[in-house]
Structures are given as C-alpha cells and as structure tokens.
Design a protein around this motif. Sequence first.
Motif, short mmCIF file in Angstrom:
data_model
loop_
_atom_site.label_atom_id
_atom_site.label_comp_id
_atom_site.label_asym_id
_atom_site.label_seq_id
_atom_site.Cartn_x
_atom_site.Cartn_y
_atom_site.Cartn_z
N MET A 161 0.83 -1.21 0.00
CA MET A 161 0.00 0.00 0.00
C MET A 161 0.86 1.26 0.00
SD MET A 161 -3.10 -1.03 2.57
CE MET A 161 -3.80 0.61 2.60
N LYS A 162 1.98 1.22 0.73
CA LYS A 162 2.84 2.41 0.82
C LYS A 162 3.81 2.53 -0.36
CE LYS A 162 4.99 3.76 4.49
NZ LYS A 162 4.75 5.12 4.97
N GLY A 163 4.02 1.40 -1.09
CA GLY A 163 5.08 1.40 -2.10
C GLY A 163 6.43 1.52 -1.42
N SER B 192 16.22 12.14 0.43
CA SER B 192 15.00 12.80 -0.02
C SER B 192 13.80 12.04 0.54
CB SER B 192 14.91 12.85 -1.54
OG SER B 192 13.64 13.33 -1.92
N HIS B 193 13.07 12.70 1.42
CA HIS B 193 11.98 12.06 2.13
C HIS B 193 11.09 13.18 2.61
CE1 HIS B 193 10.63 8.22 3.51
NE2 HIS B 193 10.56 8.56 4.77
N TYR B 194 9.92 12.87 3.10
CA TYR B 194 9.05 13.92 3.66
C TYR B 194 8.84 15.04 2.64
CZ TYR B 194 10.59 11.55 7.84
OH TYR B 194 10.88 10.60 8.76
N PRO C 70 4.12 1.86 10.08
CA PRO C 70 4.86 3.02 9.57
C PRO C 70 3.90 4.19 9.48
CG PRO C 70 4.18 1.63 7.75
CD PRO C 70 3.66 0.97 9.01
N SER C 71 4.41 5.38 9.21
CA SER C 71 3.53 6.52 9.00
C SER C 71 2.58 6.20 7.83
CB SER C 71 4.36 7.76 8.71
OG SER C 71 5.30 7.52 7.68
N ALA C 72 1.34 6.70 7.94
CA ALA C 72 0.28 6.31 7.01
C ALA C 72 0.28 7.19 5.76
CB ALA C 72 -1.07 6.35 7.70
N ASN C 73 1.40 7.14 5.02
CA ASN C 73 1.53 7.92 3.79
C ASN C 73 2.21 7.07 2.74
OD1 ASN C 73 3.80 8.59 5.90
ND2 ASN C 73 4.77 8.70 3.88
N THR C 74 1.95 7.38 1.48
CA THR C 74 2.70 6.77 0.39
C THR C 74 4.18 7.04 0.62
OG1 THR C 74 0.83 7.20 -1.05
CG2 THR C 74 2.91 6.68 -2.11
N ILE D 217 4.95 13.28 2.71
CA ILE D 217 4.86 13.85 4.06
C ILE D 217 3.98 12.96 4.95
CG2 ILE D 217 4.06 15.85 5.37
CD1 ILE D 217 4.47 17.45 2.71
N SER D 218 4.41 12.77 6.19
CA SER D 218 3.61 11.99 7.14
C SER D 218 2.31 12.72 7.47
CB SER D 218 4.39 11.76 8.42
OG SER D 218 5.51 10.94 8.18
N PRO D 219 1.22 11.95 7.62
CA PRO D 219 -0.09 12.58 7.87
C PRO D 219 -0.32 12.93 9.33
CG PRO D 219 -0.34 10.21 7.63
CD PRO D 219 1.12 10.50 7.46
MG MG Z 1 7.41 7.44 7.28
#
Ligand code: MG
Length: 324
Positions: A54-56, A229-231, A141-145, A149-151
């Motif tokens: 789901m997150k890839g 590169s993240h967030y 994990p944080s609920a984002n692709t 950015i983390s939700p």
């Molecule tokens: Mg995360």
Amino acid sequence: MADIVDTRTDAGEALARATETLGRGVPVAIPTETVYGLAADATNPLAITRIYEMKGRPRFNPLICHMADLAMAEKHAVFDPLSRTIAEAFWPGPLTLVVPIRPESAIHPLARAGLDTVGIRIPKGFASRLLAAFGKPLAAPSANTSGRISPTMARHVAEDFGAKLELVLDAGPAVVGLESTIIKVEGETIRLLRPGGLDAADIERVTGRPVQRNETAGATIEAPGMLASHYAPDAPVRLDADDVRPGEVLIRFGGTPLPGEGQAALVLDLSPSGDLAEAAANLFGYMKQADATGAASIAFSPIPVTGLGEAINDRLQRAAAPRG
Ligand code: MG
Ligand code: TXA
C-alpha cells in the motif's frame, strides 16, 4: 474512500471495527500522538506485505512495532539497563527504541526487514487502547505513500490511499506532529538514529549521558528509511529564505515578516509566538496547505536548531534534498 470513524465520539465502534479488520490481516490507519500510522498485525506476514504494498515502501526498510506496555515489549525484545531507563522515562510517548529481538518473538521477520533488532514504540492515546484490546504488537509506519509527508490528520490519510484503505480511525490533529525520535543503545553509547518528537536533550538529562548524532543526516542507512529525499511536498523547497519571491508560498516562524510578502501566494507562520512544539505540530499540515496552492516553490525562513528545532530542521533538509 476509507470509512473514517471518530474515536472521540464513537470509541466503541472504532475499537470493534479496528480489531475485526486487523484480525482479518487488513491494515487500518490509526491515530498516534506523533503522526497517523498504517497499522497491521506484526505477527502476520500477509498483513505486513499489505503495508509495504500500500505504501510502495522498499522491503529493506523495517517497520516500527507498537506495544501496549513495557511488559508486552519485553516479551518480544531484550532491554539492556540503559534502554530500560529510557523506556521507563519516556513511554508512552514519541520515542522508538531499537533493541535486540528475542528468538521466541512472534514478530514476523518481514516487519523487521530481516534484522535481528526491532524498533519498538509505546504510543499515547487511542492507539494504546487499541493495542491493549488487540493484544498483539502492531507494525505501523507513517500512514503515507512512501517518500511523502507523514499525515497529521485522518483526512490526509483517506485522501492519500483512496479505495486501497478500508478504515481510518480519527482522533483529531496529531498532538506532536513529527515522527518519533529513534534511539539505539550500543554498549554505553546512546545513538540518535532519527531526531523526532522527543527532544534528545531530555534523554541526555535523564540518563546523564550524551546522545550521539550521526555526522550527516541521511548518510547512514542504519535506520534504513532515512534516505536523504523524504518527507517531500510536490513543490521544490527553498530553505533559510530571507525574502519571498513573487508567487511563492512562505512558511515562516516567530511572527517576523519577510520582504516580498505582499507578492506571496500564501504566508503561513508555524508559530507566531516562536514556540517550537507548536511549530512541529503545524509543520506537515502547512506543507500540504502550501502544496495545495499549486505554487512553484515553498520558501522557509530559518528555524532555530535547539530543542524540537533539531527534528524540524532535519525534516526540512529532507524536504529540500534533490529528488531521487
Ligand atoms: Mg514514514
Ligand atoms: O512516530 C512514528 O515513529 C510513526 C508512528 C506511526 O509511530 N512511525 C513512523 O514509521 O515514522 P516509519 O516507518 O515512517 O519510520 C520508521 C523508521 C524507519 O526509518 C526505519 O528504518 C526505522 O524506523 N526502523 C525501524 N526498525 C528499525 C530497526 N530495527 N533498526 C533500525 N531502524 C529501524
């Protein structure tokens, strides 16, 4: 779109639906005090596979396992005295400890990306009630692709995953707004794998020892998710701005106006009074708001690096890093 159930008005329904859904091996988005998490039964390989899909998310990037309490955590991992001191001081809270897995633990190797350690966190709020009711650790994990950015709001999660997600539990805006601080004790050394919602200086105060930082943010893959590169928001990010260019969004701090604000697409202030905790809570939501304007770039004015400013600046560096 996922069903959104409000834990503040419908706690019973939220608990019943979440435990039933998790029991079928289907991920559920849950509130925590840091950011929303995409949770699944940490002992069920199919459920964990669904999180990665789901997150890839790359499968070499291990998941944090959430526990109801320290007793539950000690069934799955070994706590050296220093890790236990830190755990007792700061759990429940925005802290993850990386500790050796017990051979008899039912946490599936997929959740740990095959490592012989596990990242453990005891969250505050509704998540702890859910964990107690479910009775098993939840990998979340944080609920984002992956890479986004983390939700900090249930709505962000529902919009990001669309029809792929069945259920989101809504507890309102995340109180802390930044992911947990990740710590690993190695012998006598306390290593900071990721700055986050718990100020590392608080750990230094409680243990009487220095917390060792990495030389360069993102230089190590010790916490393998910590890629440079993240967030990332969609728009390019410009840091340490001392003016605003026409059409840019400005995200500033401390109530100080910048030259050029009159021509900005939008001006937001993370904390007009200069409060870093308030700035942390607003950061990800403001990045999303900035993106929603469709502006060509987002400028940030400097933010102090003290206290929670360390984690805020870490996330800004990643948001501004060249995209891979
Ligand atoms: Mg995360
Ligand atoms: O606040 C948080 O930590 C949120 C909420 C939902 O709890 N979760 C979160 O998870 O931020 P995630 O997957 O986005 O970030 C987890 C980080 C990754 O960088 C991963 O590499 C690291 O934790 N991690 C997990 N287990 C680890 C381990 N055994 N050793 C080293 N790093 C680990």
